[in-house]
Design a protein around this motif. Structure first.
Motif, mmCIF file in Angstrom:
data_model
loop_
_atom_site.group_PDB
_atom_site.id
_atom_site.type_symbol
_atom_site.label_atom_id
_atom_site.label_comp_id
_atom_site.label_asym_id
_atom_site.label_seq_id
_atom_site.Cartn_x
_atom_site.Cartn_y
_atom_site.Cartn_z
ATOM 1 N N HIS A 160 57.216 39.210 39.179
ATOM 2 C CA HIS A 160 55.873 39.167 39.769
ATOM 3 C C HIS A 160 54.842 39.284 38.648
ATOM 4 C CE1 HIS A 160 52.763 40.004 42.844
ATOM 5 N NE2 HIS A 160 52.236 40.720 41.867
ATOM 6 N N PHE A 161 53.985 38.309 38.563
ATOM 7 C CA PHE A 161 52.904 38.367 37.584
ATOM 8 C C PHE A 161 51.635 38.869 38.272
ATOM 9 C CE2 PHE A 161 55.662 34.842 36.190
ATOM 10 C CZ PHE A 161 56.014 35.318 34.942
ATOM 11 N N ALA A 162 50.759 39.474 37.496
ATOM 12 C CA ALA A 162 49.512 40.000 38.045
ATOM 13 C C ALA A 162 48.783 38.902 38.813
ATOM 14 C CB ALA A 162 48.631 40.547 36.928
ATOM 15 N N GLY A 163 48.388 39.230 40.026
ATOM 16 C CA GLY A 163 47.605 38.282 40.810
ATOM 17 C C GLY A 163 48.425 37.295 41.616
ATOM 18 N N ASP A 164 49.740 37.288 41.440
ATOM 19 C CA ASP A 164 50.574 36.365 42.214
ATOM 20 C C ASP A 164 50.392 36.612 43.705
ATOM 21 O OD1 ASP A 164 51.625 35.193 40.016
ATOM 22 O OD2 ASP A 164 53.697 35.875 40.313
ATOM 23 N N ARG A 276 40.377 27.715 43.468
ATOM 24 C CA ARG A 276 39.239 28.019 44.342
ATOM 25 C C ARG A 276 38.151 27.011 44.019
ATOM 26 N NH1 ARG A 276 40.674 34.190 43.112
ATOM 27 N NH2 ARG A 276 41.940 34.538 44.964
ATOM 28 N N THR A 279 34.144 27.668 44.807
ATOM 29 C CA THR A 279 33.426 28.619 43.959
ATOM 30 C C THR A 279 33.345 28.098 42.524
ATOM 31 O OG1 THR A 279 35.445 29.897 43.621
ATOM 32 C CG2 THR A 279 33.990 30.614 45.379
ATOM 33 N N GLY A 356 42.243 26.837 56.544
ATOM 34 C CA GLY A 356 41.591 27.056 57.830
ATOM 35 C C GLY A 356 40.135 27.469 57.726
ATOM 36 N N LEU A 357 39.651 27.672 56.501
ATOM 37 C CA LEU A 357 38.293 28.171 56.315
ATOM 38 C C LEU A 357 37.337 27.082 55.831
ATOM 39 C CD1 LEU A 357 39.155 31.601 54.658
ATOM 40 C CD2 LEU A 357 38.663 31.112 57.054
ATOM 41 N N GLU A 392 39.910 34.040 37.756
ATOM 42 C CA GLU A 392 38.878 34.207 38.765
ATOM 43 C C GLU A 392 38.890 33.050 39.767
ATOM 44 O OE1 GLU A 392 37.100 36.943 38.581
ATOM 45 O OE2 GLU A 392 35.955 36.493 40.388
ATOM 46 N N ARG B 2 38.611 40.672 37.070
ATOM 47 C CA ARG B 2 37.609 39.677 36.714
ATOM 48 C C ARG B 2 37.329 39.728 35.231
ATOM 49 N NH1 ARG B 2 33.697 38.162 40.974
ATOM 50 N NH2 ARG B 2 32.430 37.737 39.179
ATOM 51 N N GLU B 205 46.971 45.512 45.257
ATOM 52 C CA GLU B 205 48.394 45.606 44.942
ATOM 53 C C GLU B 205 48.925 44.278 44.399
ATOM 54 O OE1 GLU B 205 50.852 46.918 48.195
ATOM 55 O OE2 GLU B 205 52.234 47.903 46.814
ATOM 56 N N ALA B 206 48.437 43.175 44.971
ATOM 57 C CA ALA B 206 48.930 41.869 44.530
ATOM 58 C C ALA B 206 48.517 41.572 43.092
ATOM 59 C CB ALA B 206 48.394 40.781 45.455
ATOM 60 N N ASP B 207 47.484 42.264 42.607
ATOM 61 C CA ASP B 207 47.004 41.993 41.255
ATOM 62 C C ASP B 207 47.823 42.704 40.189
ATOM 63 O OD1 ASP B 207 44.958 40.530 42.399
ATOM 64 O OD2 ASP B 207 43.614 42.248 42.505
ATOM 65 N N LEU B 208 48.692 43.595 40.636
ATOM 66 C CA LEU B 208 49.495 44.343 39.661
ATOM 67 C C LEU B 208 50.537 43.440 39.037
ATOM 68 C CD1 LEU B 208 50.275 47.476 41.827
ATOM 69 C CD2 LEU B 208 48.792 47.436 39.839
ATOM 70 N N ASP B 276 30.958 34.488 45.914
ATOM 71 C CA ASP B 276 32.333 34.097 45.574
ATOM 72 C C ASP B 276 33.314 35.152 46.051
ATOM 73 O OD1 ASP B 276 31.326 31.897 44.319
ATOM 74 O OD2 ASP B 276 31.869 32.498 42.273
ATOM 75 N N GLU B 277 32.937 36.403 45.839
ATOM 76 C CA GLU B 277 33.792 37.510 46.271
ATOM 77 C C GLU B 277 34.023 37.467 47.774
ATOM 78 O OE1 GLU B 277 35.308 40.029 44.724
ATOM 79 O OE2 GLU B 277 34.784 39.301 42.733
ATOM 80 N N ALA B 279 33.853 34.835 49.647
ATOM 81 C CA ALA B 279 34.636 33.651 50.005
ATOM 82 C C ALA B 279 36.115 33.820 49.676
ATOM 83 C CB ALA B 279 34.075 32.421 49.292
ATOM 84 N N THR B 280 36.408 34.480 48.562
ATOM 85 C CA THR B 280 37.801 34.526 48.136
ATOM 86 C C THR B 280 38.519 35.804 48.567
ATOM 87 O OG1 THR B 280 37.156 35.461 45.994
ATOM 88 C CG2 THR B 280 37.365 33.072 46.130
ATOM 89 N N VAL B 283 36.409 37.042 53.382
ATOM 90 C CA VAL B 283 36.611 36.129 54.505
ATOM 91 C C VAL B 283 38.098 35.959 54.782
ATOM 92 C CG1 VAL B 283 36.409 33.714 55.187
ATOM 93 C CG2 VAL B 283 34.444 34.888 54.280
ATOM 94 N N GLU B 286 41.779 39.636 52.326
ATOM 95 C CA GLU B 286 42.686 40.055 51.256
ATOM 96 C C GLU B 286 42.252 41.347 50.581
ATOM 97 O OE1 GLU B 286 43.582 36.880 48.430
ATOM 98 O OE2 GLU B 286 43.354 35.444 50.050
ATOM 99 N N ILE B 358 36.373 33.868 62.202
ATOM 100 C CA ILE B 358 36.538 33.862 60.741
ATOM 101 C C ILE B 358 36.050 32.540 60.161
ATOM 102 C CG2 ILE B 358 38.254 33.885 58.892
ATOM 103 C CD1 ILE B 358 39.906 35.810 60.712
ATOM 104 N N LYS B 359 36.403 31.456 60.848
ATOM 105 C CA LYS B 359 35.970 30.140 60.368
ATOM 106 C C LYS B 359 34.446 30.055 60.365
ATOM 107 C CE LYS B 359 36.614 25.634 59.472
ATOM 108 N NZ LYS B 359 35.327 25.011 59.694
ATOM 109 N N ALA B 362 33.173 31.869 57.406
ATOM 110 C CA ALA B 362 33.443 31.101 56.184
ATOM 111 C C ALA B 362 32.450 29.949 56.041
ATOM 112 C CB ALA B 362 34.877 30.566 56.199
#
Lengths: 518, 381
Positions: A160-164, A276, A279, A356-357, A392, B2, B205-208, B276-277, B279-280, B283, B286, B358-359, B362
């Motif tokens: 697992h890489f950071a941000g995955d 993304r 953005t 979906g957004l 980012e 970031r 957690e996903a960023d670890l 941006d925050e 949107a990503t 919304v 996460e 949600i849509k 967004a």
């Protein structure tokens, strides 16, 4: 739907004789595209010491598929690889798959080739196969096909890489096929037909379409742009760089004592990198260039020069800060920052519609070929995941790694050295005391000749030299044609025998043969 | 995580370092071509009509160069492009009123530069003048005060939250969680500009990466809203350690923020980054995957962006009133949509929103973000 289907079956039943006749005449009438070799200009040779599709100048389009192997039979796996090899050799040379191809088979049978590439040039089609970690051992460590001892030490699911943010439904796989062509329909046709051949032995786990290559694999190619609008792959390893290929792409013969079969092969790392887009599009040109570290128009490093000028990472600008920022993608990804590591990239832009957004579901399907994923790709990606300013605007949403066997010579099949020299007990068919026809091979052909026959049959060669419709096993149908299993309940088992004839297309006779199942 | 936002002190300067989206490069475009070498600064024309003036600067020298358009006093900078590496071309776009100017190339980025006189004639096109610089200076100062106020509230509420969490008052801690984080989310681009603090405070957690220690808000979030299975709650000692670190790092952040000043570019880009925050992260649900309090963060991000916009609004009204109107309308529309999801003091949980809701959020974010991205150039150009 049901009406027309019934009608079709009805016609098929009553028109047996006529259909058979049409079959033979159709077959004899000529092979059409199926039999002709395409002109060589847009044909990439399938055979060679390395698989095509790695240093082949990157084609414009991609269809990539990962498969789960759903059989427990090593023989079935080998059989599939043989069939895939044959089909790949045919399709890359511009021919249809199968004996009769798309248009010239029996009228009452579904065509062997799906036909959408009929009349199209191969457009430099390459088909590249890979073996995932799961082919060697399943998740519980079981040696599925007697291959665990030959598993390369560095073939393992990536950390697992950071941000995955990986989607399991877009990750992993026991087998992979990379089909590249300048014609999207040709690439899709290749995957579609290989998937079809595999049904019953393999199941498609995920697949990815790519349009627009994002790297050059030859000095002769111009550098393309990714969906961020920047040139991508400027400093890629290319076909002309033999020394780099030997150091960073091809597996050497003493890389892994357990995996000598992989010599001349490589490893394929696939990463679905979502972008993304919206953005990014709202970001100033100044910031975009600062993030990438290159000028957008020409692709020159911000330290100056032209596209292929070596970046000067020290050259200071205003305030004595380096012109190429510390977290610029160019810097973080550069070999100079990664112990001199080079990788051969072969990625493609993708757009899978919208999420979906209301935003594009788009990005870069990253493919890299590397001699050692653990030593080369993992440290590089760790560094990128940690330090790249681009993070980012991207998110990795899929991941897979495969060992890519060396190339094939005519008559052999892909990955055959992996299977060579290992004796594996073949499970005897469980059909009681009845005599079992000693199978020599399954004929890739099936006929529904018996009007009203309750189910289709397989055709196999008997020791007497004749052909028989038969099943191998009552409990587990094992007769396959084009990936489908035929033969089911014993009550419908009606073997027939025919004499071997000079033409493989001769129909079987309908004389009865005692069923070994009863 | 970031990337650090570059903090460049350029307050009061009217400049843009980026090229406009011009597709034509032929000489008939009216652009002024500038060739900067090690010892010369060749400008293809000595005059241009007022309005948008585009200088296409090419560095044909061997050193990094800069290009300036200076006012007739030779001191005030109208516009500049810097960091042009050898061989690189870059555009400078300025809105120039009629009058006398100087062009200057600065190979090697030292000295006064190689200067020439440059005249802007009256084309009849209106060019905003007046006290835009003063309006911007006022706005950026207001924003500085806003950030300091928010970070002060953040420190206070973080301390409160940490105390509750350490004491095991989980219900009270949960009730304060989203409210305390509001002050972080309002100033997120500033807070995130400290690349060492941000991952310690706000990593998801996903960023670890494998083996990385997880600290900060979201580690505590998971402990307060634990998953049903496969989770070991923190011990009292672990809780204390996490809470203490949260307070220490937040206090550190506060100390560093006191020193900061901002320019119009940072306000404009900061507003864009806040959206941006949204949107990503917000919304999509996460950001707060355990507490599902994403709409609190959403509101806070929008608050921060709106404040930055409003601080720049007087300058924008002068330079591009249409954009100011559009942004005002779309901030209002987004706020109205958000207000529908209010629930008491706070908001509905993300998990309570329908796909259609949600849509709609967004879509409103996209509708606002696109013109908001033009804010910086509109004010600074």
């Amino acid at each position: 739907m049901s009406l027309s289907r019934r009608r079709f079956l009805h016609l098929a039943g009553v028109g047996t004789a006529g259909a058979a006749a049409a079959t033979v005449s159709g077959s004899l009438a000529g092979c059409g595209r199926n039999g002709e070799a395409a002109a060589t200009a847009d044909v990439v040779d399938y055979y060679g010491s390395h698989q095509a599709g790695i240093v082949t100048p990157a084609q414009d389009r991609l269809h990539f598929a990962a498969f789960d192997v759903i059989t427990e039979s090593r023989d079935d796996l080998i059989q599939l690889l043989q069939e895939w090899t044959n089909a790949a050799a045919k399709m890359t040379s511009g021919r249809d798959v199968g004996e009769f191809g798309a248009m010239d088979g029996p009228y009452i049978a579904p065509p062997e080739d799906t036909g959408e590439a009929y009349g199209l040039r191969p457009a430099r089609l390459t088909i590249t196969f890979g073996f995932g970690p799961g082919l060697f051992e399943d998740q519980d460590g079981n040696d599925r096909f007697g291959l665990a001892a030959r598993r390369p030490a560095v073939l393992a699911t990536l950390p697992h890489f950071a941000g995955d943010n990986l989607d399991p439904a877009r990750s992993g796989g026991d087998l992979c096929v990379q089909a590249c062509s300048d014609d999207p329909q040709v690439a899709v046709h290749a995957i579609r037909n290989l998937a079809r051949i595999g049904f019953g032995t393999t199941a498609v786990r995920w697949s990815q379409l790519g349009f627009g290559r994002t790297s050059s694999t030859s000095d002769a190619q111009a550098t393309p742009r990714n969906l961020f609008g920047f040139k991508d792959g400027t400093s890629n390893v290319k076909a002309e760089h033999d020394d780099l290929l030997d150091r960073f792409v091809w597996v050497g013969d003493d890389d892994d004592p357990a995996a000598g079969w992989l010599t001349g092969g490589s490893y394929l790392v696939a990463r679905r990198v979502s972008m993304r887009i919206e953005t990014w599009d709202r970001t100033s040109l100044q910031e975009q260039e600062a993030i990438i570290g290159r000028d957008k128009k020409e692709g020159a490093p911000l330290s100056g020069g032209k596209e292929f000028t070596t970046p000067d990472f020290q050259l200071p600008g205003a305030g004595n800060a380096p012109l190429i920022a510390g977290d610029a993608h160019l810097r973080v990804a550069h070999p100079a920052q990664n112990n001199g590591t080079h990788i051969l990239r072969r990625g493609y832009n993708f757009t899978d519609g919208s999420n979906g957004l209301g935003n594009l579901d788009a990005g870069l399907f990253f493919i890299a070929y590397t001699r050692d994923p653990l030593q080369h790709f993992v440290p590089l990606q760790t560094n990128l995941a940690r330090n790249d300013a681009l993070n980012e605007y991207i998110q990795h949403t899929g991941s897979a790694v495969f060992a890519v066997p060396p190339g094939v010579t005519a008559g052999d099949f892909i990955g055959s050295p992996l299977f060579a020299g290992v004796t594996v007990a073949v499970v005897a068919p469980k059909i009681g005391a009845a005599p079992t026809p000693p199978w020599t091979r399954l004929m890739r052909w099936r006929l529904r000749l018996l009007a009203g026959a309750p189910s289709p049959r397989c055709c196999a060669q008997t020791p007497a030299g004749g052909w028989a419709w038969a099943c191998r096993s009552r409990s587990r149908p094992a007769c396959r044609w084009r990936g489908r299993s035929w033969c089911g309940a014993s009550s419908t088992w009606q073997p027939t025998v025919r004499q071997r004839s000079s033409s493989r297309r001769s129909p079987c006779s309908t004389s009865r043969w005692p069923s070994p199942l009863n | 995580m970031r990337s650090p936002t570059p903090i460049v002190a350029l307050a009061g300067l009217l400049l843009v370092g980026a090229a406009c989206t011009k597709n034509d490069t032929d000489s008939a475009s009216g652009n002024v071509k500038v060739r900067s070498t090690d010892d010369a600064c060749e400008v293809s024309a000595a005059a241009a009509p007022s309005g948008n003036v585009v200088f296409e600067v090419t560095n044909d020298g061997s050193e990094v160069t800069e290009f300036y358009l200076l006012a007739d006093d030779g001191l005030r900078i109208i516009g500049e492009v810097e960091n042009i590496g050898p061989g690189i071309s870059r555009n400078l776009v300025v809105q120039a009123a009629p009058g006398g100017y100087f062009t200057a190339c600065k190979p090697g980025m030292v000295g006064d530069g190689i200067r020439s006189a440059f005249t802007v004639s009256d084309s009849g096109r209106e060019v905003a003048t007046g006290d835009v610089a003063d309006l911007i200076a006022t706005g950026t100062e207001q924003y500085r005060l806003y950030v300091r106020d928010q970070v002060g509230q953040l420190v206070a509420k973080t301390q409160q939250f940490a105390d509750l969490y350490t004491a095991g008052s989980d219900d009270e801690a949960r009730a304060l969680y989203a409210d305390a984080r509001t002050h972080w989310e309002r100033i997120e681009p500033v807070a995130e500009s400290f690349g060492d603090l941000d991952p310690k405070l706000d990593l998801r957690e996903a960023d670890l990466e494998a083996g990385q220690a997880w600290t900060g808000w979201h580690a505590i979030e998971k402990d307060l809203w634990p998953p049903a299975s496969d989770y070991t709650p923190f011990t009292a000692d672990e809780r204390t350690a996490l809470a203490d670190l949260l307070v220490v790092d937040t206090t550190d952040l506060s100390a560093r923020v006191q020193e900061l000043t901002y320019d119009a570019t940072q306000l404009g880009n900061g507003a864009k980054e806040l959206l941006d925050e949204v949107a990503t992260g917000k919304v999509t649900g996460e950001e707060e995957i355990w507490s599902h309090t994403d709409l609190w963060d959403f509101q806070a991000n929008v608050d921060g962006a709106r404040i930055a916009f409003e601080n720049l609004q007087p300058a924008l009204e002068t330079k591009d009133p249409d954009l100011a109107t559009t942004l005002t309308e779309r901030f209002t529309a987004l706020q109205q949509l958000l207000d529908r999801h209010r629930d008491g003091e706070g908001f509905q949980l993300y998990t309570e929103l329908s796909t259609a809701e949600i849509k709609a959020l967004a879509d409103a974010v996209n509708a606002l973000s696109e013109p908001l991205a033009e804010l910086t150039a509109a004010v600074v150009l």
